[in-house]
Design an enzyme around this catalytic site. Structure first.
Site, PDB file in Angstrom:
ATOM      1  N   TYR A   1     -15.982  -9.355   0.345  1.00 22.25           N
ATOM      2  CA  TYR A   1     -16.645  -8.053   0.140  1.00 22.25           C
ATOM      3  C   TYR A   1     -17.945  -8.210  -0.635  1.00 22.25           C
ATOM      4  CZ  TYR A   1     -12.535  -5.748   1.993  1.00 22.25           C
ATOM      5  OH  TYR A   1     -11.540  -5.326   2.826  1.00 22.25           O
TER       6      TYR A   1
ATOM      7  N   ARG B   1      -5.937  13.373  -4.013  1.00 18.59           N
ATOM      8  CA  ARG B   1      -7.129  12.792  -3.385  1.00 18.59           C
ATOM      9  C   ARG B   1      -8.209  13.848  -3.139  1.00 18.59           C
ATOM     10  NH1 ARG B   1      -8.708  11.064   1.986  1.00 18.59           N
ATOM     11  NH2 ARG B   1      -9.396   8.891   1.970  1.00 18.59           N
TER      12      ARG B   1
ATOM     13  N   ARG C   1       0.822  -1.218   0.000  1.00 23.19           N
ATOM     14  CA  ARG C   1       0.000   0.000   0.000  1.00 23.19           C
ATOM     15  C   ARG C   1       0.856   1.268   0.000  1.00 23.19           C
ATOM     16  NH1 ARG C   1      -5.192  -1.655   1.493  1.00 23.19           N
ATOM     17  NH2 ARG C   1      -5.832   0.324   0.617  1.00 23.19           N
TER      18      ARG C   1
ATOM     19  N   ASP D   1      -7.210  -0.929  -7.167  1.00 23.97           N
ATOM     20  CA  ASP D   1      -7.792  -1.592  -6.004  1.00 23.97           C
ATOM     21  C   ASP D   1      -8.209  -3.002  -6.383  1.00 23.97           C
ATOM     22  OD1 ASP D   1      -8.607  -0.722  -3.114  1.00 23.97           O
ATOM     23  OD2 ASP D   1     -10.168  -2.079  -3.799  1.00 23.97           O
TER      24      ASP D   1
ATOM     25  N   ARG E   1      -2.410   6.854   0.505  1.00 23.57           N
ATOM     26  CA  ARG E   1      -2.596   6.779   1.953  1.00 23.57           C
ATOM     27  C   ARG E   1      -1.852   7.821   2.765  1.00 23.57           C
ATOM     28  NH1 ARG E   1      -3.278   0.840   4.663  1.00 23.57           N
ATOM     29  NH2 ARG E   1      -5.489   0.723   4.243  1.00 23.57           N
TER      30      ARG E   1
HETATM   31  O1  CP3 Z   1      -0.272  -1.099  -2.642  1.00 24.34           O
HETATM   32  C1  CP3 Z   1      -0.551  -0.020  -3.198  1.00 24.34           C
HETATM   33  O2  CP3 Z   1      -0.154   1.062  -2.790  1.00 24.34           O
HETATM   34  C2  CP3 Z   1      -1.382  -0.050  -4.460  1.00 24.34           C
HETATM   35  C3  CP3 Z   1      -2.736   0.348  -4.287  1.00 24.34           C
HETATM   36  C4  CP3 Z   1      -3.729  -0.504  -3.518  1.00 24.34           C
HETATM   37  C5  CP3 Z   1      -4.931   0.056  -2.993  1.00 24.34           C
HETATM   38  N1  CP3 Z   1      -5.687  -0.971  -2.509  1.00 24.34           N
HETATM   39  C6  CP3 Z   1      -5.281   1.488  -3.017  1.00 24.34           C
HETATM   40  C7  CP3 Z   1      -6.323   1.998  -2.084  1.00 24.34           C
HETATM   41  C8  CP3 Z   1      -3.752  -1.880  -3.258  1.00 24.34           C
HETATM   42  C9  CP3 Z   1      -2.704  -2.955  -3.547  1.00 24.34           C
HETATM   43  C10 CP3 Z   1      -5.002  -2.158  -2.628  1.00 24.34           C
HETATM   44  C11 CP3 Z   1      -5.408  -3.521  -2.247  1.00 24.34           C
HETATM   45  C12 CP3 Z   1      -6.581  -3.707  -1.390  1.00 24.34           C
HETATM   46  N2  CP3 Z   1      -7.766  -3.018  -1.408  1.00 24.34           N
HETATM   47  C13 CP3 Z   1      -6.700  -4.751  -0.432  1.00 24.34           C
HETATM   48  C14 CP3 Z   1      -5.653  -5.801  -0.156  1.00 24.34           C
HETATM   49  C15 CP3 Z   1      -4.530  -5.291   0.669  1.00 24.34           C
HETATM   50  C16 CP3 Z   1      -4.890  -5.050   2.108  1.00 24.34           C
HETATM   51  O3  CP3 Z   1      -4.635  -3.934   2.569  1.00 24.34           O
HETATM   52  O4  CP3 Z   1      -5.343  -5.982   2.772  1.00 24.34           O
HETATM   53  C17 CP3 Z   1      -7.955  -4.625   0.168  1.00 24.34           C
HETATM   54  C18 CP3 Z   1      -8.522  -5.507   1.251  1.00 24.34           C
HETATM   55  C19 CP3 Z   1      -8.632  -3.545  -0.474  1.00 24.34           C
HETATM   56  C20 CP3 Z   1     -10.016  -3.052  -0.223  1.00 24.34           C
HETATM   57  C21 CP3 Z   1     -10.021  -1.638   0.210  1.00 24.34           C
HETATM   58  N3  CP3 Z   1      -9.773  -0.569  -0.601  1.00 24.34           N
HETATM   59  C22 CP3 Z   1     -10.294  -1.131   1.513  1.00 24.34           C
HETATM   60  C23 CP3 Z   1     -10.581  -1.993   2.722  1.00 24.34           C
HETATM   61  C24 CP3 Z   1     -10.224   0.264   1.444  1.00 24.34           C
HETATM   62  C25 CP3 Z   1     -10.570   1.295   2.513  1.00 24.34           C
HETATM   63  C26 CP3 Z   1      -9.607   1.419   3.592  1.00 24.34           C
HETATM   64  C27 CP3 Z   1      -8.171   1.709   3.169  1.00 24.34           C
HETATM   65  O5  CP3 Z   1      -7.438   0.732   3.001  1.00 24.34           O
HETATM   66  O6  CP3 Z   1      -7.780   2.868   3.065  1.00 24.34           O
HETATM   67  C28 CP3 Z   1      -9.849   0.596   0.124  1.00 24.34           C
HETATM   68  C29 CP3 Z   1      -9.595   1.943  -0.406  1.00 24.34           C
HETATM   69  C30 CP3 Z   1      -8.233   2.213  -0.917  1.00 24.34           C
HETATM   70  N4  CP3 Z   1      -7.520   1.406  -1.774  1.00 24.34           N
HETATM   71  C31 CP3 Z   1      -7.467   3.372  -0.651  1.00 24.34           C
HETATM   72  C32 CP3 Z   1      -6.276   3.256  -1.398  1.00 24.34           C
HETATM   73  C33 CP3 Z   1      -5.153   4.253  -1.493  1.00 24.34           C
HETATM   74  C34 CP3 Z   1      -7.908   4.531   0.287  1.00 24.34           C
HETATM   75  C35 CP3 Z   1      -9.079   5.306  -0.186  1.00 24.34           C
HETATM   76  C36 CP3 Z   1      -8.747   6.626  -0.822  1.00 24.34           C
HETATM   77  O7  CP3 Z   1      -7.592   6.871  -1.173  1.00 24.34           O
HETATM   78  O8  CP3 Z   1      -9.666   7.430  -0.991  1.00 24.34           O
END
Ligand code: CP3
Length: 344
Positions: A154, A41, A28, A77, A32
């Site tokens: 999900y 963002r 990630r 994502d 973030r």
């Molecule tokens: O690794 C990286 O930096 C690449 C980008 C990436 C995102 N999501 C961007 C994102 C990756 C590899 C993911 C994978 C992901 N998404 C997983 C597996 C990895 C893990 O952390 O377990 C899961 C379970 C998700 C589902 C998901 N997406 C959730 C639970 C959330 C909300 C909470 C959070 O993690 O912030 C997201 C949103 C998300 N995906 C954000 C980002 C940067 C944050 C929302 C935003 O930027 O507005």
């Protein structure tokens, strides 16, 4: 076109070559915690960022420019896959993933499609090509997908959860429908990852973030069975890393799967992870993400201890799960720098 790589340390660790120091990246890392990400963002909502190649590629290269990790991971994502399958997914600020029509019946499963991935996810392939242009061969690019089980969680639960009770109940009460959905997700994911490799990613990571929710026996049936299909389909096209959070109990089997590397979380000792996997496969991990809140000198010491415990070869330094949004940028920098400074 993939330019020649200037830094191939990450790929060499995946094939098990002897190296001077292990490579490093952070799960990630794109998004973030970075101020330059927060600027983007503010202006665009989540899926706009994912679907616009200019934005996704820019967010992908931001951490590389700032810290110089040894690998980039595409900003996207795991939930773009169910979207492509005609399952509606929203990202609600403050809530996270939100599915207005979760899958609860066999006829809901029937309605999910196995899409043409170029048609539905072509924007991801465009983002890969644009990112490769921006990276200009600096470091390899990792493409990723969620494990079928984690996506299923999900799709059925409808949102994040501490127990994923509705997802598990669907498996145990309607196993046939559950398996039909898992297979559709698997088929879509295989086509999606093949297209990603074709578009230019040099490695793949599968995130089984919720595998640890299942008992070892149920893990075999509802998660691993599908992950193995994906590994079988992709392993000759690109190195595959499998990260299963809370899945230390499955490491022995995972080591025999054809995966190039296994990700581990911080609840397992490096020595134990090596023992479970027979010492032959590359391991990735496992710094507790919350430990990045320690002072930088502590981070540095603990990173060096971790490298000594895993051994510098067949090892990729990473966190044990995604970086937390509140980590100060200098602390993330201390983590990366500690690896670069590592000497025997
Ligand atoms: O690794 C990286 O930096 C690449 C980008 C990436 C995102 N999501 C961007 C994102 C990756 C590899 C993911 C994978 C992901 N998404 C997983 C597996 C990895 C893990 O952390 O377990 C899961 C379970 C998700 C589902 C998901 N997406 C959730 C639970 C959330 C909300 C909470 C959070 O993690 O912030 C997201 C949103 C998300 N995906 C954000 C980002 C940067 C944050 C929302 C935003 O930027 O507005």
């Amino acid at each position: 076109m993939k330019p020649t790589l200037k830094n191939d340390l990450f790929l060499r660790a995946l094939t098990g070559e002897t190296v001077d120091r292990p490579p490093v990246w952070m799960m990630r890392q794109a998004g973030r915690y970075l101020p330059e990400f927060m600027e983007i963002r503010k202006k665009y909502d989540f899926f706009t960022r994912c679907q616009t190649p200019e934005l996704a590629s820019e967010i992908t290269v931001q951490p590389i420019r700032r810290y110089g990790m040894d690998a980039a991971i595409l900003f996207s994502d795991i939930l773009v896959v169910p979207q492509a399958m005609d399952i509606e997914v929203e990202m609600k600020p403050g809530v996270g993933p939100w599915l207005p029509n979760p899958i609860r019946t066999a006829s809901d499963v029937d309605r999910a499609i196995v899409p043409d991935v170029q048609e539905t996810l072509g924007y991801v392939m465009d983002a890969i090509r644009m990112t490769q242009e921006k990276l200009d061969g600096e470091v390899p690019l990792i493409g990723f997908a969620g494990s079928p089980w984690t996506i299923f969680c999900y799709c059925v639960q409808g949102q994040g959860s501490k127990s994923f009770d509705k997802a598990k109940s669907f498996c145990f009460a309607q196993p046939e429908a559950a398996h039909a959905l898992l297979q559709k997700i698997t088929d879509t994911t295989i086509a999606y990852l093949k297209a990603k490799v074709q578009a230019g990613v040099q490695a793949l990571q599968l995130f089984d973030s919720w595998g640890g929710m299942l008992s070892p026996e149920d893990y075999q049936e509802f998660s691993w069975y599908y992950l193995q299909q994906i590994i079988d389909a992709l392993k000759d096209l690109a190195p595959v890393i499998v990260f299963g959070k809370g899945c230390w109990f499955a490491l022995g089997e995972m080591a025999q799967s054809g995966a190039a590397a296994l990700g581990v979380d911080w609840t397992v000792r490096p020595e134990q992870a090596r023992a479970f996997t027979g010492g032959k496969i590359t391991l990735q991990g496992n710094f507790d993400p919350a430990r990045l809140l320690s002072p930088p000198e502590v981070i540095r010491r603990k990173v060096h201890e971790m490298i000594r415990a895993f051994g510098k070869d067949r090892y990729i330094v990473n966190l044990g799960h995604g970086i937390l949004p509140e980590v100060p940028v200098e602390h993330a920098g201390a983590f990366i720098q500690a690896v670069k400074d590592y000497k025997g």
